[in-house]
Design a protein around this motif. Structure first.
Motif, PDB file in Angstrom:
ATOM      1  N   ALA A 130      -5.617 -70.964 -44.023  1.00 59.04           N
ATOM      2  CA  ALA A 130      -5.436 -72.258 -43.348  1.00 59.04           C
ATOM      3  C   ALA A 130      -5.207 -73.335 -44.398  1.00 59.04           C
ATOM      4  O   ALA A 130      -5.915 -74.335 -44.485  1.00 59.04           O
ATOM      5  N   GLY A 131      -4.136 -73.133 -45.185  1.00 60.11           N
ATOM      6  CA  GLY A 131      -3.928 -73.905 -46.403  1.00 60.11           C
ATOM      7  C   GLY A 131      -3.614 -75.373 -46.230  1.00 60.11           C
ATOM      8  O   GLY A 131      -3.516 -76.088 -47.229  1.00 60.11           O
ATOM      9  N   LEU A 132      -3.445 -75.860 -45.004  1.00 65.07           N
ATOM     10  CA  LEU A 132      -3.296 -77.299 -44.834  1.00 65.07           C
ATOM     11  C   LEU A 132      -4.585 -78.021 -45.201  1.00 65.07           C
ATOM     12  O   LEU A 132      -4.570 -79.185 -45.580  1.00 65.07           O
ATOM     13  N   TRP A 221      -2.839 -83.553 -50.451  1.00 65.89           N
ATOM     14  CA  TRP A 221      -3.515 -83.772 -49.188  1.00 65.89           C
ATOM     15  C   TRP A 221      -4.926 -83.213 -49.141  1.00 65.89           C
ATOM     16  O   TRP A 221      -5.539 -83.173 -48.088  1.00 65.89           O
ATOM     17  N   TYR A 222      -5.473 -82.781 -50.250  1.00 71.40           N
ATOM     18  CA  TYR A 222      -6.869 -82.355 -50.223  1.00 71.40           C
ATOM     19  C   TYR A 222      -7.801 -83.558 -50.189  1.00 71.40           C
ATOM     20  O   TYR A 222      -9.013 -83.419 -50.210  1.00 71.40           O
ATOM     21  N   CYS A 408      -6.618 -84.231 -41.817  1.00 72.56           N
ATOM     22  CA  CYS A 408      -6.941 -84.154 -40.394  1.00 72.56           C
ATOM     23  C   CYS A 408      -6.314 -82.908 -39.775  1.00 72.56           C
ATOM     24  O   CYS A 408      -5.287 -82.427 -40.236  1.00 72.56           O
ATOM     25  N   LEU A 409      -6.934 -82.424 -38.720  1.00 71.82           N
ATOM     26  CA  LEU A 409      -6.347 -81.351 -37.939  1.00 71.82           C
ATOM     27  C   LEU A 409      -5.015 -81.834 -37.361  1.00 71.82           C
ATOM     28  O   LEU A 409      -4.921 -82.952 -36.863  1.00 71.82           O
ATOM     29  N   HIS A 414       7.595 -83.129 -41.643  1.00 71.15           N
ATOM     30  CA  HIS A 414       8.723 -82.285 -42.020  1.00 71.15           C
ATOM     31  C   HIS A 414       8.421 -81.481 -43.275  1.00 71.15           C
ATOM     32  O   HIS A 414       9.017 -80.425 -43.505  1.00 71.15           O
ATOM     33  N   ASN A 415       7.498 -81.953 -44.114  1.00 72.62           N
ATOM     34  CA  ASN A 415       7.113 -81.193 -45.302  1.00 72.62           C
ATOM     35  C   ASN A 415       6.305 -79.956 -44.935  1.00 72.62           C
ATOM     36  O   ASN A 415       6.541 -78.867 -45.466  1.00 72.62           O
ATOM     37  N   THR A 416       5.344 -80.102 -44.040  1.00 73.00           N
ATOM     38  CA  THR A 416       4.571 -78.923 -43.652  1.00 73.00           C
ATOM     39  C   THR A 416       5.429 -77.957 -42.840  1.00 73.00           C
ATOM     40  O   THR A 416       5.159 -76.752 -42.828  1.00 73.00           O
ATOM     41  N   ASP A 417       6.470 -78.451 -42.156  1.00 71.53           N
ATOM     42  CA  ASP A 417       7.413 -77.541 -41.504  1.00 71.53           C
ATOM     43  C   ASP A 417       8.029 -76.594 -42.536  1.00 71.53           C
ATOM     44  O   ASP A 417       8.352 -75.444 -42.234  1.00 71.53           O
ATOM     45  N   ASN A 418       8.199 -77.097 -43.758  1.00 68.16           N
ATOM     46  CA  ASN A 418       8.710 -76.286 -44.870  1.00 68.16           C
ATOM     47  C   ASN A 418       7.585 -75.623 -45.660  1.00 68.16           C
ATOM     48  O   ASN A 418       7.807 -75.130 -46.771  1.00 68.16           O
TER      49      ASN A 418
END
Length: 627
Positions: A130-132, A221-222, A408-409, A414-418
């Motif tokens: 869950a690397g986000l 984003w950490y 945040c959950l 567009h970056n996380t889409d990639n």
């Protein structure tokens, strides 16, 4: 009156109606029990007249003489499976009891997860732990996946010089530069495991937490950064998991790294760890090469094919499958992982051949419908958000997680889409204790976010989907322009997109290979915009119609002041919208419209000039609440 209801009497004052149950010669409660017994569903059974209808001797042995109903009576009870290995029985208090061999802890084969026990559809997997929300090899990422009941937990592995599977962050197989305290950028394949174990992963920056802005070079984003931890290994992870989630150990080797990494060596190290943990039933071994899949099968484990997909290796709508069906079935392969960029026809061909496919996708909820049609399940950076509120209602009514300097959950763009979370390009960062502006909370969308395209936006997933979006509610939040654009005109703006019908990213991708090399399709923008012009100060409401045409209505308000927070409110009713700037000089703009009433909300910061830095600015957001 129809059976099993029975009436007696004439209905007069002296002979009133008396209703009762009668069924197969029985009356009252006995009739009801027998009627229910003949209509029990899975997991239930009936005992009648001393004879067990289903589970027979096993139930009698487990439950004793109490399992037998008295002659002429019926009882409803749980049905215990007669399958081998079942540890469920009736306890001394008549409750259901699960024990392990000798009364110890539960057996993973009975109460944990296994590959065979995964649902036929709707499997949810966590890509990179869950690397986000965590560094890609962190122990607290593993704990997060276990605690949230994730079906499959993916992690990258690299074989060390002594053949131990190290948990790696990136495809390079190196002890990562700017993360490790020592041996930065050294290939793990050239270091012994005990040497790597002495090093810390600093999770972003050696002086942790750092005073200053969190940027792409120290964790992105950490947020307030993650606590540092020692580099660790797959045997430790498998011991911690112990069947509570299916582990997907990724053995892929980045070809660009040359001889420093070897998929075959990585596979050998993973198989070694899997055998030590007796994890044959709950360990998937990820490979790219078919020859290595055959090795995995020969050792009694389950391979999953994981073809390369990074960058433009696969473009949107690709119809050529990475492997033929015959290649995979001939090697005994039953699982594959494909990026969502492949066309439906590729997924469907594998599905028709009995191959279970996991779709590696954007973590957005709208993807679920497609995944249910063409795949066995999904692999996501943000699996708790992706699976929606039915499994767990993660929506928070009050506090803003950005105030706590954390991701945040559903914080998707567009970056996380990639599948890009950290990095040096503008992505939107949670702010720390800023060295020049004092203590800051909230989130910053940096200059250049979206690279001049229309509607670059960040999903406010932890508030979505908005409950009862067709009703009346309000959205309140604060915004600021940390910097003011100097370019002529009023193109630069910030605000929110609301009443969005889907959580698909609204970025206006161009039909241009140089600007859109993957070929991402331009989305339909079925939503409204509440905006604040970053140079001139007007506020307005924008609307896209069903054909995609855009119109707006705005009023003048005072110009933004750098680093000055301003409060805003959007009110939604079934047939109207209003947008208010609060405080000195505040005004309201209204729109009578009922076209869109979707449940998703985004933060938006638009610059619209690709090359001209004069239009770029930094926008801040905080305290977004839906009531």
């Amino acid at each position: 009156m129809e059976p099993p209801l029975h009436a007696e009497g004439t209905g007069t004052a002296r002979d009133e109606w008396v209703l009762s149950l009668r069924y197969k010669g029985r009356k009252g409660g006995e009739a009801l029990a027998l009627l229910l017994c003949e209509n029990v569903g899975p997991g239930l059974q009936c005992t009648e007249g001393g004879t067990l209808r289903a589970a027979g001797a096993q139930v009698a042995a487990a439950y004793g003489s109490r399992a037998m109903a008295a002659p002429g009576q019926a009882q409803i009870m749980a049905k215990l499976s007669t399958d081998a290995g079942n540890l469920l029985r009736f306890g001394s208090d008549d409750g259901l009891l699960v024990t392990g061999d000798g009364g110890g802890s539960g057996d993973p084969a009975a109460c944990g997860k296994s590959i065979e026990s995964l649902p036929a559809s709707g499997v949810m997997g966590a890509f990179l732990l869950a690397g986000l929300h965590h560094p890609f090899n962190s122990p607290y990422g593993v704990q997060y996946c276990i605690a949230n009941g994730i079906d499959i937990t993916h992690v990258r592995t690299v074989a060390t010089a002594d053949g131990v599977a190290w948990l790696a962050e990136y495809e390079s197989g190196n002890v990562t530069m700017a993360r490790s305290t020592i041996y930065s950028s050294a290939p793990a394949s050239q270091l012994d495991s005990d040497l790597i174990a002495t090093t810390y992963n600093t999770a972003g920056y050696p002086t942790n937490p750092r005073v200053g802005e969190v940027d792409g070079e120290d964790g992105g984003w950490y947020g307030w950064l993650a606590a540092k931890y020692h580099n660790w290994f797959l045997p430790e992870m498998l011991a911690r998991v112990n069947g509570k989630t299916v582990v997907l150990a990724d053995c892929m080797a980045d070809e660009a790294e040359g001889v420093a990494v070897s998929e075959a060596a990585n596979v050998a190290a993973v198989l070694r760890a899997g055998k030590q943990a007796c994890a044959q039933k709950w360990l998937l071994v990820g490979v790219e090469e078919v020859a290595n899949a055959k090795t995995v099968v020969a050792n009694g484990f389950t391979p999953i094919m994981m073809p390369q997909f990074a960058g433009t290796q696969v473009k949107w709508g690709e119809t050529k499958a990475p492997y033929t069906v015959e290649e995979l079935t001939g090697a005994g392969v039953k699982w594959a992982r494909l990026t969502e960029k492949y066309a439906d026809s590729v997924f469907e061909a594998y599905k028709a051949a009995g191959i279970s496919v996991l779709m590696l996708d954007s973590s957005r909820q709208y993807v679920q419908e497609r995944a249910d049609r063409v795949a066995r399940g999904r692999l996501c950076l943000d699996p708790v958000y992706a699976r929606g509120v039915d499994a767990f209602d993660y929506r928070r009514p009050g506090a803003d997680p950005w105030q706590r300097k954390r991701m945040c959950l559903g914080q998707l763009s567009h970056n996380t889409d990639n599948l890009q979370v950290v990095g040096v390009e503008p992505r939107g960062y949670v702010k720390n204790n800023h060295a020049t502006s004092g203590t800051k909370d909230g989130i910053v969308l940096t200059a250049g976010f979206g690279d001049g395209r229309g509607s670059p936006a960040l999903l406010v997933g932890y508030r979505c989907p908005v409950p009862k979006p067709e009703g009346s509610y309000s959205i309140t939040w604060d915004m600021q322009c940390e910097t003011i654009p100097t370019g002529a005109g009023a193109a630069s703006k910030l605000g929110i997109l609301f009443c969005a019908m889907t959580d698909q990213g609204p970025l206006a991708w161009e039909d241009d290979e140089a600007r859109n090399p993957v070929g991402w399709p331009a989305p339909k923008r079925q939503m409204y915009r509440a905006y604040w012009r970053a140079k001139t100060g007007e506020i307005g409401i924008g609307r896209w119609d069903e054909a995609g045409a855009y119109t707006s209505k705005e009023v003048a308000t005072p110009k933004p002041v750098a680093n000055g927070w301003v409060s805003f409110e959007v009110k939604v009713t079934p047939d109207s919208l209003s947008f208010t700037r609060k405080g000195t000089g505040g005004k309201t703009v209204t729109l009578e419209d009922a076209l869109w009433r979707g449940p998703y909300v985004f933060l938006e910061k638009e610059e619209l000039h690709v090359e001209d830095a004069a239009y770029r600015f930094r926008g801040g957001y905080r305290r977004l609440v839906v009531t």
